[in-house]
Design an enzyme around this catalytic site. Structure first.
Site, PDB file in Angstrom:
ATOM      1  CG  HIS A  62       2.171  -6.245  -2.943  1.00 23.71           C
ATOM      2  ND1 HIS A  62       2.754  -6.689  -4.120  1.00 23.71           N
ATOM      3  CD2 HIS A  62       2.719  -7.024  -1.963  1.00 23.71           C
ATOM      4  CE1 HIS A  62       3.576  -7.691  -3.855  1.00 23.71           C
ATOM      5  NE2 HIS A  62       3.586  -7.902  -2.561  1.00 23.71           N
ATOM      6  CG  HIS A  64       4.633  -7.635   0.991  1.00 23.35           C
ATOM      7  ND1 HIS A  64       3.998  -8.777   0.560  1.00 23.35           N
ATOM      8  CD2 HIS A  64       4.038  -7.285   2.162  1.00 23.35           C
ATOM      9  CE1 HIS A  64       3.049  -9.102   1.436  1.00 23.35           C
ATOM     10  NE2 HIS A  64       3.058  -8.212   2.412  1.00 23.35           N
ATOM     11  CG  ASP A  66       9.389  -9.011  -1.997  1.00 18.69           C
ATOM     12  OD1 ASP A  66       8.507  -8.564  -1.239  1.00 18.69           O
ATOM     13  OD2 ASP A  66       9.176  -9.962  -2.778  1.00 18.69           O
ATOM     14  CG  HIS A  67       6.811  -6.539  -4.456  1.00 20.22           C
ATOM     15  ND1 HIS A  67       6.394  -7.133  -5.629  1.00 20.22           N
ATOM     16  CD2 HIS A  67       6.976  -7.554  -3.568  1.00 20.22           C
ATOM     17  CE1 HIS A  67       6.310  -8.447  -5.439  1.00 20.22           C
ATOM     18  NE2 HIS A  67       6.658  -8.728  -4.194  1.00 20.22           N
ATOM     19  CG  HIS A 120       0.296 -11.184  -1.555  1.00 16.79           C
ATOM     20  ND1 HIS A 120       0.902 -12.291  -1.004  1.00 16.79           N
ATOM     21  CD2 HIS A 120       1.269 -10.238  -1.645  1.00 16.79           C
ATOM     22  CE1 HIS A 120       2.186 -12.022  -0.778  1.00 16.79           C
ATOM     23  NE2 HIS A 120       2.430 -10.783  -1.154  1.00 16.79           N
ATOM     24  CG  ASP A 137       4.204 -11.110  -4.473  1.00 18.92           C
ATOM     25  OD1 ASP A 137       4.831 -11.140  -5.542  1.00 18.92           O
ATOM     26  OD2 ASP A 137       4.753 -10.914  -3.371  1.00 18.92           O
ATOM     27  CG  HIS A 175       8.102 -13.804  -5.974  1.00 21.20           C
ATOM     28  ND1 HIS A 175       9.233 -13.622  -5.220  1.00 21.20           N
ATOM     29  CD2 HIS A 175       7.211 -12.888  -5.535  1.00 21.20           C
ATOM     30  CE1 HIS A 175       9.040 -12.635  -4.344  1.00 21.20           C
ATOM     31  NE2 HIS A 175       7.811 -12.163  -4.525  1.00 21.20           N
TER      32      HIS A 175
HETATM   33 FE    FE Z   1       6.925 -10.582  -3.280  1.00 21.96          FE
HETATM   34 ZN    ZN Z   2       4.396  -9.698  -1.573  1.00 23.03          ZN
END
Ligand code: FE
Ligand code: ZN
Length: 264
Positions: A62, A64, A66-67, A120, A137, A175
């Site tokens: 996805h 975001h 942090d990915h 998410h 996530d 995570h």
């Molecule tokens: Fe994340």
């Molecule tokens: Zn995420």
């Protein structure tokens, strides 16, 4: 003799930021690996060097940061295909994916099956490689992702699809939230012995700085409140929190998700 000989694969765990996991997957003994959700390029480059591997694909669950944050830097080093959700804005996406698609990685002999899991984010996807699920996530060990873009109905449906996979499915989430998630699970189900036992195990793993991921689906089904909306004990706890009866599994799920949000 087996009908087909599946290639053996290995997974390397790369911790990133405070609590992210990035995964390297590759056929055992192959010099090539694919990376899943490289939010930060530096630990990925370091892991490739450490394991003596060459990157030949990027897989994204996805959008975001942090990915996806490491995509550009990794592509500067080696121009490789970028696989990811068709419905999201992913940098340099070369292979948009949807439910039912299969990713056949070049030089790997590995096939990953794509499962749509909105909730998410609106276009989130998971990758299933034999009995290993890379779920970003969507599902966490002991918990699930927050509903940033999707509805409770969508997330509940996405988690139902994961719940229907074989019980020995390995859950590679993105995570390390397990300890915190199990504290909440104990609030929902204070008398569930499986949650207590898992909480003790996870606490000792974390004290030794060990990853609690991957988990297995069978453990999640017994201890993760977000997969347990059909259980009377979870529904009753959610009804006490809501202060009124809840007449569907989705309503129970939505209430438990909201309950955890109020505590985070
Ligand atoms: Fe994340
Ligand atoms: Zn995420």
């Amino acid at each position: 003799m087996p009908d087909t000989i599946l290639p053996m694969f290995e997974v390397h765990t790369i911790p990133a930021f405070n609590d992210n996991y990035i995964w390297l997957i590759g056929q055992t003994d192959s010099p090539f690996v694919a990376v899943i959700d490289p939010g930060d390029p530096e630990p990925v480059i370091e892991a490739l060097r450490l394991h003596g591997k060459q990157l030949n694909a990027i897989l994204i669950t996805h959008h975001h940061s942090d990915h996806i944050g490491g995509i550009r830097t990794l592509l500067e080093r080696s121009p490789v295909p970028v696989y990811g959700p068709a419905g999201e804005d992913i940098p340099a996406l070369s292979h948009p994916l949807r439910e039912g698609d299969t990713v056949t990685l070049e030089h790997h002999g590995l096939e990953l099956h794509v499962i749509d899991t909105p909730g998410h984010t609106s276009g989130h996807i998971c990758y299933l490689l034999e009995n290993s699920l890379f779920c970003g996530d969507t599902l966490f060990a002991g918990g699930c992702g927050r509903l940033f873009e999707g509805s409770p109905e969508q997330m509940h449906h996405s988690l139902s699809k994961i719940s229907a996979l074989p019980a020995d499915t390995q859950i590679y989430c993105a995570h390390e939230y397990t300890e915190d998630n199990l504290k909440f699970a104990r609030i929902v189900e204070p008398n569930n012995p499986d949650i207590l036992a898992r909480q003790q195990q996870v606490q000792s793993q974390r004290q030794q700085d060990l990853a609690t991921v991957p988990s297995t689906l069978s453990v999640e089904l017994k201890t993760n409140p977000f997969l347990r909306s059909s259980q009377a004990v979870v529904r009753e706890a959610a009804e006490r929190f809501a202060g009124h009866p809840l007449n569907s599994e989705v309503a129970v799920f939505a209430t438990v998700r909201h309950w955890k949000d109020t505590l985070d």
